[in-house]
Scaffold this motif. Structure first.
Motif, PDB file in Angstrom:
ATOM      1  N   LEU A  20     -11.412   3.626  -8.276  1.00 47.38           N
ATOM      2  CA  LEU A  20     -10.807   2.326  -8.518  1.00 47.38           C
ATOM      3  C   LEU A  20     -10.330   1.736  -7.200  1.00 47.38           C
ATOM      4  N   SER A  21     -10.420   0.411  -7.096  1.00 46.65           N
ATOM      5  CA  SER A  21      -9.961  -0.291  -5.910  1.00 46.65           C
ATOM      6  C   SER A  21      -8.952  -1.353  -6.310  1.00 46.65           C
ATOM      7  N   CYS A  22      -8.039  -1.653  -5.395  1.00 44.28           N
ATOM      8  CA  CYS A  22      -7.040  -2.704  -5.626  1.00 44.28           C
ATOM      9  C   CYS A  22      -6.831  -3.445  -4.321  1.00 44.28           C
ATOM     10  N   ALA A  23      -7.023  -4.759  -4.364  1.00 48.48           N
ATOM     11  CA  ALA A  23      -6.862  -5.584  -3.181  1.00 48.48           C
ATOM     12  C   ALA A  23      -6.147  -6.874  -3.571  1.00 48.48           C
ATOM     13  N   PRO A  24      -5.448  -7.487  -2.637  1.00 47.93           N
ATOM     14  CA  PRO A  24      -4.719  -8.709  -2.941  1.00 47.93           C
ATOM     15  C   PRO A  24      -5.615  -9.944  -2.843  1.00 47.93           C
ATOM     16  N   SER A  25      -5.239 -10.958  -3.583  1.00 50.34           N
ATOM     17  CA  SER A  25      -5.869 -12.271  -3.443  1.00 50.34           C
ATOM     18  C   SER A  25      -4.770 -13.318  -3.491  1.00 50.34           C
ATOM     19  N   GLY A  26      -5.078 -14.499  -3.023  1.00 46.00           N
ATOM     20  CA  GLY A  26      -4.068 -15.553  -2.989  1.00 46.00           C
ATOM     21  C   GLY A  26      -3.364 -15.536  -1.653  1.00 46.00           C
ATOM     22  N   SER A  27      -2.050 -15.456  -1.684  1.00 48.43           N
ATOM     23  CA  SER A  27      -1.256 -15.493  -0.457  1.00 48.43           C
ATOM     24  C   SER A  27      -1.430 -14.200   0.338  1.00 48.43           C
ATOM     25  N   PRO A  28      -1.222 -14.245   1.656  1.00 50.45           N
ATOM     26  CA  PRO A  28      -1.322 -13.026   2.463  1.00 50.45           C
ATOM     27  C   PRO A  28      -0.363 -11.958   1.954  1.00 50.45           C
ATOM     28  N   PHE A  29      -0.839 -10.731   1.888  1.00 53.65           N
ATOM     29  CA  PHE A  29      -0.052  -9.626   1.339  1.00 53.65           C
ATOM     30  C   PHE A  29      -0.594  -8.329   1.902  1.00 53.65           C
ATOM     31  N   THR A  30       0.296  -7.528   2.475  1.00 48.63           N
ATOM     32  CA  THR A  30      -0.116  -6.244   3.039  1.00 48.63           C
ATOM     33  C   THR A  30       0.044  -5.147   2.001  1.00 48.63           C
ATOM     34  N   MET A  31      -1.050  -4.461   1.750  1.00 49.32           N
ATOM     35  CA  MET A  31      -1.022  -3.349   0.802  1.00 49.32           C
ATOM     36  C   MET A  31      -0.436  -2.129   1.514  1.00 49.32           C
ATOM     37  N   SER A  32       0.874  -1.908   1.373  1.00 46.90           N
ATOM     38  CA  SER A  32       1.476  -0.721   1.975  1.00 46.90           C
ATOM     39  C   SER A  32       1.902   0.254   0.883  1.00 46.90           C
ATOM     40  N   ALA A  33       3.135   0.237   0.451  1.00 48.23           N
ATOM     41  CA  ALA A  33       3.596   1.130  -0.608  1.00 48.23           C
ATOM     42  C   ALA A  33       3.160   0.575  -1.959  1.00 48.23           C
ATOM     43  N   CYS A  34       2.256   1.297  -2.616  1.00 53.02           N
ATOM     44  CA  CYS A  34       1.726   0.854  -3.900  1.00 53.02           C
ATOM     45  C   CYS A  34       1.507   2.045  -4.827  1.00 53.02           C
ATOM     46  N   ASP A  35       1.232   1.737  -6.092  1.00 50.83           N
ATOM     47  CA  ASP A  35       1.072   2.780  -7.094  1.00 50.83           C
ATOM     48  C   ASP A  35      -0.090   2.442  -8.025  1.00 50.83           C
ATOM     49  N   TRP A  36      -0.540   3.457  -8.730  1.00 54.08           N
ATOM     50  CA  TRP A  36      -1.443   3.266  -9.862  1.00 54.08           C
ATOM     51  C   TRP A  36      -0.719   3.747 -11.120  1.00 54.08           C
ATOM     52  N   TYR A  37      -0.736   2.905 -12.132  1.00 52.55           N
ATOM     53  CA  TYR A  37      -0.218   3.246 -13.442  1.00 52.55           C
ATOM     54  C   TYR A  37      -1.396   3.213 -14.431  1.00 52.55           C
ATOM     55  N   ARG A  38      -1.164   3.784 -15.599  1.00 59.52           N
ATOM     56  CA  ARG A  38      -2.159   3.663 -16.660  1.00 59.52           C
ATOM     57  C   ARG A  38      -1.455   3.556 -18.006  1.00 59.52           C
ATOM     58  N   GLN A  39      -2.162   2.930 -18.943  1.00 59.78           N
ATOM     59  CA  GLN A  39      -1.623   2.793 -20.286  1.00 59.78           C
ATOM     60  C   GLN A  39      -2.742   3.003 -21.286  1.00 59.78           C
ATOM     61  N   ALA A  40      -2.583   4.041 -22.087  1.00 57.27           N
ATOM     62  CA  ALA A  40      -3.540   4.335 -23.154  1.00 57.27           C
ATOM     63  C   ALA A  40      -3.083   3.640 -24.439  1.00 57.27           C
ATOM     64  N   PRO A  41      -4.007   3.384 -25.366  1.00 55.84           N
ATOM     65  CA  PRO A  41      -3.633   2.710 -26.618  1.00 55.84           C
ATOM     66  C   PRO A  41      -2.516   3.445 -27.344  1.00 55.84           C
TER      67      PRO A  41
END
Length: 115
Positions: A20-41
């Motif tokens: 999986l990939s995650c990147a910003p769009s819109g305003s400038p934003f530095t991807m530094s401290a980030c997380d992945w969450y998940r939600q099952a039904p």
């Protein structure tokens, strides 16, 4: 306005891999401290993996040894490499970056593990 955009979800067989990939769009934003969450039904959203600004990583016990979170500073993208996936990994996966007082979330990407 910053938006986080996830990609890479899909259908994968048990024991397979997905990234999986995650990147910003819109305003400038530095991807530094980030997380992945998940939600099952029918379940609450849960934290899967975190990466700090200093590249320190943490994982939920259920994915430790199978998933790897990483960040490419050149591409300004955070990844979640998912190996040896199991049917119980089926969920919508969300990218999240906290920049107090704001929290930024992606729209989610579906991962389905099934034969």
């Amino acid at each position: 306005q910053v938006q986080l955009v996830e990609s890479g979800g899909g259908l994968v067989q048990p024991g397979g891999s997905l990234r999986l990939s995650c990147a910003p769009s819109g305003s400038p934003f530095t991807m530094s401290a980030c997380d992945w969450y998940r939600q099952a039904p029918g379940k609450q959203r849960e934290l899967v993996a975190s990466i700090s600004s200093g590249m320190l990583t943490q994982y939920a016990d259920v994915v430790k040894g199978r998933f790897t979170i990483s960040r490419d500073s050149i591409k300004n993208t955070v990844y979640l490499q998912m190996n040896s996936v199991k049917p119980e990994d089926t969920a919508v996966y969300y990218c999240h970056c906290a920049r107090p007082p704001n929290n930024y979330w992606g729209q989610g990407t579906q991962v389905t593990v099934s034969s």
